[in-house]
Design a protein around this motif. Structure first.
Motif, PDB file in Angstrom:
ATOM      1  N   ALA A  12       7.146   3.208  -7.067  1.00  0.00           N
ATOM      2  CA  ALA A  12       7.708   1.885  -6.772  1.00  0.00           C
ATOM      3  C   ALA A  12       7.866   1.688  -5.269  1.00  0.00           C
ATOM      4  CB  ALA A  12       9.051   1.718  -7.471  1.00  0.00           C
ATOM      5  N   SER A  13       8.250   2.734  -4.554  1.00  0.00           N
ATOM      6  CA  SER A  13       8.425   2.643  -3.108  1.00  0.00           C
ATOM      7  C   SER A  13       7.093   2.380  -2.416  1.00  0.00           C
ATOM      8  CB  SER A  13       9.042   3.938  -2.579  1.00  0.00           C
ATOM      9  OG  SER A  13       9.128   3.910  -1.175  1.00  0.00           O
ATOM     10  N   LYS A  14       6.037   3.062  -2.863  1.00  0.00           N
ATOM     11  CA  LYS A  14       4.717   2.835  -2.277  1.00  0.00           C
ATOM     12  C   LYS A  14       4.244   1.406  -2.531  1.00  0.00           C
ATOM     13  CE  LYS A  14       3.126   7.600  -2.374  1.00  0.00           C
ATOM     14  NZ  LYS A  14       2.171   8.556  -2.942  1.00  0.00           N
ATOM     15  N   MET A  15       4.498   0.901  -3.723  1.00  0.00           N
ATOM     16  CA  MET A  15       4.106  -0.474  -4.049  1.00  0.00           C
ATOM     17  C   MET A  15       4.885  -1.465  -3.184  1.00  0.00           C
ATOM     18  SD  MET A  15       2.250  -2.554  -5.828  1.00  0.00           S
ATOM     19  CE  MET A  15       1.624  -1.699  -7.239  1.00  0.00           C
ATOM     20  N   GLN A  16       6.180  -1.211  -3.028  1.00  0.00           N
ATOM     21  CA  GLN A  16       7.018  -2.098  -2.213  1.00  0.00           C
ATOM     22  C   GLN A  16       6.571  -2.082  -0.755  1.00  0.00           C
ATOM     23  OE1 GLN A  16      11.170  -1.088  -2.446  1.00  0.00           O
ATOM     24  NE2 GLN A  16      11.678  -3.107  -3.240  1.00  0.00           N
ATOM     25  N   ASP A  17       6.239  -0.909  -0.235  1.00  0.00           N
ATOM     26  CA  ASP A  17       5.758  -0.808   1.143  1.00  0.00           C
ATOM     27  C   ASP A  17       4.476  -1.604   1.324  1.00  0.00           C
ATOM     28  OD1 ASP A  17       7.872   0.805   1.827  1.00  0.00           O
ATOM     29  OD2 ASP A  17       6.715   2.679   1.732  1.00  0.00           O
ATOM     30  N   CYS A  18       3.588  -1.524   0.352  1.00  0.00           N
ATOM     31  CA  CYS A  18       2.334  -2.266   0.417  1.00  0.00           C
ATOM     32  C   CYS A  18       2.589  -3.767   0.408  1.00  0.00           C
ATOM     33  CB  CYS A  18       1.441  -1.866  -0.753  1.00  0.00           C
ATOM     34  SG  CYS A  18      -0.141  -2.723  -0.796  1.00  0.00           S
ATOM     35  N   LEU A  19       3.437  -4.207  -0.495  1.00  0.00           N
ATOM     36  CA  LEU A  19       3.725  -5.646  -0.587  1.00  0.00           C
ATOM     37  C   LEU A  19       4.454  -6.160   0.647  1.00  0.00           C
ATOM     38  CD1 LEU A  19       4.770  -5.840  -4.335  1.00  0.00           C
ATOM     39  CD2 LEU A  19       2.678  -6.733  -3.315  1.00  0.00           C
ATOM     40  N   MET A  20       5.364  -5.351   1.205  1.00  0.00           N
ATOM     41  CA  MET A  20       6.116  -5.774   2.389  1.00  0.00           C
ATOM     42  C   MET A  20       5.223  -5.855   3.630  1.00  0.00           C
ATOM     43  SD  MET A  20       9.185  -6.499   1.550  1.00  0.00           S
ATOM     44  CE  MET A  20      10.140  -6.421   3.043  1.00  0.00           C
ATOM     45  N   SER A  21       4.091  -5.160   3.609  1.00  0.00           N
ATOM     46  CA  SER A  21       3.179  -5.229   4.750  1.00  0.00           C
ATOM     47  C   SER A  21       2.305  -6.480   4.680  1.00  0.00           C
ATOM     48  CB  SER A  21       2.304  -3.979   4.811  1.00  0.00           C
ATOM     49  OG  SER A  21       1.396  -3.950   3.735  1.00  0.00           O
ATOM     50  N   GLY A  22       2.458  -7.263   3.625  1.00  0.00           N
ATOM     51  CA  GLY A  22       1.747  -8.536   3.520  1.00  0.00           C
ATOM     52  C   GLY A  22       0.441  -8.457   2.753  1.00  0.00           C
ATOM     53  N   ARG A  23       0.106  -7.315   2.242  1.00  0.00           N
ATOM     54  CA  ARG A  23      -1.135  -7.194   1.493  1.00  0.00           C
ATOM     55  C   ARG A  23      -0.949  -7.739   0.081  1.00  0.00           C
ATOM     56  NH1 ARG A  23      -2.032  -1.083   2.805  1.00  0.00           N
ATOM     57  NH2 ARG A  23      -3.164  -1.107   0.854  1.00  0.00           N
ATOM     58  N   THR A  24      -2.033  -8.215  -0.507  1.00  0.00           N
ATOM     59  CA  THR A  24      -1.947  -8.787  -1.855  1.00  0.00           C
ATOM     60  C   THR A  24      -2.692  -7.947  -2.884  1.00  0.00           C
ATOM     61  OG1 THR A  24      -3.873 -10.162  -1.418  1.00  0.00           O
ATOM     62  CG2 THR A  24      -1.712 -11.141  -1.009  1.00  0.00           C
ATOM     63  N   ASN A  25      -3.458  -6.968  -2.439  1.00  0.00           N
ATOM     64  CA  ASN A  25      -4.237  -6.142  -3.371  1.00  0.00           C
ATOM     65  C   ASN A  25      -3.662  -4.727  -3.414  1.00  0.00           C
ATOM     66  OD1 ASN A  25      -4.958  -5.498  -0.792  1.00  0.00           O
ATOM     67  ND2 ASN A  25      -7.136  -5.263  -1.219  1.00  0.00           N
ATOM     68  N   CYS A  26      -2.439  -4.602  -3.898  1.00  0.00           N
ATOM     69  CA  CYS A  26      -1.739  -3.326  -3.881  1.00  0.00           C
ATOM     70  C   CYS A  26      -1.907  -2.526  -5.160  1.00  0.00           C
ATOM     71  CB  CYS A  26      -0.252  -3.555  -3.628  1.00  0.00           C
ATOM     72  SG  CYS A  26       0.085  -4.278  -2.019  1.00  0.00           S
ATOM     73  N   ASN A  27      -2.648  -3.027  -6.131  1.00  0.00           N
ATOM     74  CA  ASN A  27      -2.835  -2.286  -7.379  1.00  0.00           C
ATOM     75  C   ASN A  27      -3.634  -1.024  -7.131  1.00  0.00           C
ATOM     76  OD1 ASN A  27      -1.477  -4.168  -8.870  1.00  0.00           O
ATOM     77  ND2 ASN A  27      -3.315  -5.314  -9.413  1.00  0.00           N
ATOM     78  N   VAL A  28      -3.264   0.030  -7.807  1.00  0.00           N
ATOM     79  CA  VAL A  28      -3.977   1.289  -7.707  1.00  0.00           C
ATOM     80  C   VAL A  28      -5.197   1.206  -8.617  1.00  0.00           C
ATOM     81  CG1 VAL A  28      -3.847   3.772  -8.084  1.00  0.00           C
ATOM     82  CG2 VAL A  28      -1.870   2.532  -7.203  1.00  0.00           C
ATOM     83  N   ILE A  29      -6.361   1.486  -8.060  1.00  0.00           N
ATOM     84  CA  ILE A  29      -7.599   1.417  -8.830  1.00  0.00           C
ATOM     85  C   ILE A  29      -8.075   2.850  -9.043  1.00  0.00           C
ATOM     86  CG2 ILE A  29      -9.968   0.620  -8.869  1.00  0.00           C
ATOM     87  CD1 ILE A  29      -9.053  -1.691  -7.051  1.00  0.00           C
TER      88      ILE A  29
END
Length: 58
Positions: A37-54
């Motif tokens: 959850a922390s990694k996802m939040q960091d990604c979203l807070m940086s302004g990126r929109t493609n934070c899903n893990v593929i």
């Protein structure tokens, strides 16, 4: 003198060991979930929109 075994103490120790193992497993699961959850939040807070893990296909 009584002819009773002390198996009650052994049963309590086994129950405590099982409880401790469950608590450790729960703690590991919780730490993994919070890290994800922390990694996802960091990604979203940086302004990126493609934070899903593929996951790569094999």
């Amino acid at each position: 003198m009584s002819g009773q075994d002390d198996s009650g103490g052994r049963g309590g120790a086994i129950a405590a060991l099982v409880f401790a193992a469950i608590m450790v497993a729960f703690g590991l699961w919780l730490a993994h979930s919070l890290t994800t959850a922390s990694k996802m939040q960091d990604c979203l807070m940086s302004g990126r929109t493609n934070c899903n893990v593929i996951a790569p296909e094999r």
